[in-house]
Design a protein around this motif. Structure first.
Motif, mmCIF file in Angstrom:
data_model
loop_
_atom_site.group_PDB
_atom_site.id
_atom_site.type_symbol
_atom_site.label_atom_id
_atom_site.label_comp_id
_atom_site.label_asym_id
_atom_site.label_seq_id
_atom_site.Cartn_x
_atom_site.Cartn_y
_atom_site.Cartn_z
ATOM 1 N N PHE A 1 43.838 -42.096 -22.135
ATOM 2 C CA PHE A 1 45.252 -42.110 -21.742
ATOM 3 C C PHE A 1 45.733 -43.492 -21.336
ATOM 4 O O PHE A 1 46.881 -43.850 -21.608
ATOM 5 C CB PHE A 1 45.522 -41.082 -20.646
ATOM 6 C CG PHE A 1 45.482 -39.664 -21.141
ATOM 7 C CD1 PHE A 1 46.330 -39.236 -22.157
ATOM 8 C CD2 PHE A 1 44.591 -38.750 -20.608
ATOM 9 C CE1 PHE A 1 46.296 -37.940 -22.627
ATOM 10 C CE2 PHE A 1 44.554 -37.444 -21.066
ATOM 11 C CZ PHE A 1 45.405 -37.034 -22.085
ATOM 12 N N SER B 1 48.149 -31.508 -9.482
ATOM 13 C CA SER B 1 49.447 -31.973 -9.964
ATOM 14 C C SER B 1 50.270 -32.558 -8.812
ATOM 15 O O SER B 1 50.918 -33.600 -8.967
ATOM 16 C CB SER B 1 50.194 -30.813 -10.626
ATOM 17 O OG SER B 1 51.384 -31.259 -11.210
ATOM 18 N N HIS C 1 52.912 -43.571 -14.658
ATOM 19 C CA HIS C 1 52.876 -42.906 -15.952
ATOM 20 C C HIS C 1 54.190 -43.157 -16.693
ATOM 21 O O HIS C 1 55.205 -43.516 -16.085
ATOM 22 C CB HIS C 1 52.598 -41.408 -15.818
ATOM 23 C CG HIS C 1 53.563 -40.691 -14.922
ATOM 24 N ND1 HIS C 1 54.826 -40.342 -15.307
ATOM 25 C CD2 HIS C 1 53.420 -40.275 -13.648
ATOM 26 C CE1 HIS C 1 55.437 -39.732 -14.311
ATOM 27 N NE2 HIS C 1 54.605 -39.682 -13.286
ATOM 28 N N TRP D 1 54.932 -38.629 -19.928
ATOM 29 C CA TRP D 1 53.926 -37.876 -19.169
ATOM 30 C C TRP D 1 54.597 -36.793 -18.349
ATOM 31 O O TRP D 1 55.573 -37.031 -17.657
ATOM 32 C CB TRP D 1 53.132 -38.810 -18.248
ATOM 33 C CG TRP D 1 52.002 -38.106 -17.578
ATOM 34 C CD1 TRP D 1 51.973 -37.640 -16.305
ATOM 35 C CD2 TRP D 1 50.746 -37.768 -18.160
ATOM 36 N NE1 TRP D 1 50.760 -37.029 -16.048
ATOM 37 C CE2 TRP D 1 49.996 -37.096 -17.175
ATOM 38 C CE3 TRP D 1 50.180 -37.959 -19.411
ATOM 39 C CZ2 TRP D 1 48.709 -36.621 -17.405
ATOM 40 C CZ3 TRP D 1 48.907 -37.498 -19.628
ATOM 41 C CH2 TRP D 1 48.185 -36.836 -18.652
ATOM 42 N N LYS D 2 54.058 -35.618 -18.401
ATOM 43 C CA LYS D 2 54.565 -34.488 -17.622
ATOM 44 C C LYS D 2 53.473 -34.048 -16.654
ATOM 45 O O LYS D 2 52.299 -33.980 -17.014
ATOM 46 C CB LYS D 2 54.945 -33.312 -18.533
ATOM 47 C CG LYS D 2 55.917 -33.668 -19.637
ATOM 48 C CD LYS D 2 57.270 -34.006 -19.090
ATOM 49 C CE LYS D 2 58.231 -34.315 -20.212
ATOM 50 N NZ LYS D 2 59.058 -35.451 -19.963
ATOM 51 N N HIS D 3 53.859 -33.714 -15.434
ATOM 52 C CA HIS D 3 52.868 -33.277 -14.446
ATOM 53 C C HIS D 3 52.249 -31.940 -14.844
ATOM 54 O O HIS D 3 51.180 -31.583 -14.369
ATOM 55 C CB HIS D 3 53.489 -33.222 -13.053
ATOM 56 C CG HIS D 3 53.874 -34.572 -12.545
ATOM 57 N ND1 HIS D 3 52.944 -35.511 -12.164
ATOM 58 C CD2 HIS D 3 55.079 -35.154 -12.388
ATOM 59 C CE1 HIS D 3 53.562 -36.607 -11.784
ATOM 60 N NE2 HIS D 3 54.860 -36.423 -11.913
ATOM 61 N N TYR E 1 50.978 -31.474 -17.663
ATOM 62 C CA TYR E 1 49.747 -31.861 -18.362
ATOM 63 C C TYR E 1 48.584 -31.885 -17.373
ATOM 64 O O TYR E 1 47.468 -31.478 -17.693
ATOM 65 C CB TYR E 1 49.875 -33.247 -18.991
ATOM 66 C CG TYR E 1 50.921 -33.408 -20.057
ATOM 67 C CD1 TYR E 1 51.490 -32.320 -20.717
ATOM 68 C CD2 TYR E 1 51.353 -34.682 -20.426
ATOM 69 C CE1 TYR E 1 52.445 -32.491 -21.704
ATOM 70 C CE2 TYR E 1 52.300 -34.862 -21.415
ATOM 71 C CZ TYR E 1 52.847 -33.769 -22.051
ATOM 72 O OH TYR E 1 53.787 -33.946 -23.018
ATOM 73 N N THR E 2 48.861 -32.414 -16.183
ATOM 74 C CA THR E 2 47.824 -32.491 -15.156
ATOM 75 C C THR E 2 47.403 -31.090 -14.730
ATOM 76 O O THR E 2 46.209 -30.809 -14.594
ATOM 77 C CB THR E 2 48.334 -33.286 -13.948
ATOM 78 O OG1 THR E 2 48.722 -34.577 -14.401
ATOM 79 C CG2 THR E 2 47.268 -33.421 -12.873
ATOM 80 N N GLY F 1 45.451 -29.582 -17.614
ATOM 81 C CA GLY F 1 44.209 -30.334 -17.766
ATOM 82 C C GLY F 1 43.191 -30.010 -16.691
ATOM 83 O O GLY F 1 42.015 -29.796 -16.983
#
Length: 149
Positions: A42, A101, A115, A119-121, A123-124, A127
């Motif tokens: 990333f 997140s 970020h 980037w979107k939270h 994703y966190t 993930g």
């Protein structure tokens, strides 16, 4: 007169500790490697960066996170999830994913993490949910391997 221990006596605390450390080792190594490689990917794609990090001239990622914080938090997660009832484990993983997140947002505010707008939270959240499930499976696999023989 010598006192002989019976073969069914309890293990010493030192042996029990070293055995437990080795049970966690496969999951902790995978957590470190996975965290490191995902950060490298990333950061390499310029999706995010770590403005504050140890040895910034050498590492583009925050190795303090991937080599210290992540393994400790992973061990703590595995320890706690092993102590709670099975029905509450998915809820615990869900809550930890939400916490990750939220912590990411806080680290942005404190200047530890940047970020891009892409980037979107979320994703966190997704993930870490996948990460926690995977690490739990690896731990269970490693624990099963450790008990064989």
């Amino acid at each position: 007169m010598k006192h002989l221990k019976s073969s069914n006596s309890q293990q010493s605390p030192k042996r029990r500790f070293s055995r437990n450390v080795f049970l966690y080792l496969p999951a902790l190594v995978v957590a470190c490697l996975l965290g490191t490689y995902l950060d490298l990917i990333f950061v390499g794609k310029s999706m995010y960066s770590f403005p504050v990090r140890p040895f910034p001239d050498v590492f583009s990622i925050n190795i303090a996170f991937t080599l210290l914080i992540l393994p400790f938090c992973t061990w703590l997660y595995l320890f706690i999830i092993g102590k709670i009832p099975a029905w509450s484990r998915p809820v615990f993983i869900l809550l930890l994913s939400i916490l990750a997140s939220a912590m990411e947002k806080i680290s942005v505010q404190w200047g530890f993490f940047n970020h891009t707008d892409q980037w979107k939270h979320g994703y966190t959240f997704v993930g870490y949910f996948v990460f926690l499930v995977l690490i739990r499976k690896i731990f269970k696999w490693g624990k099963g391997q450790g008990e064989v023989g």
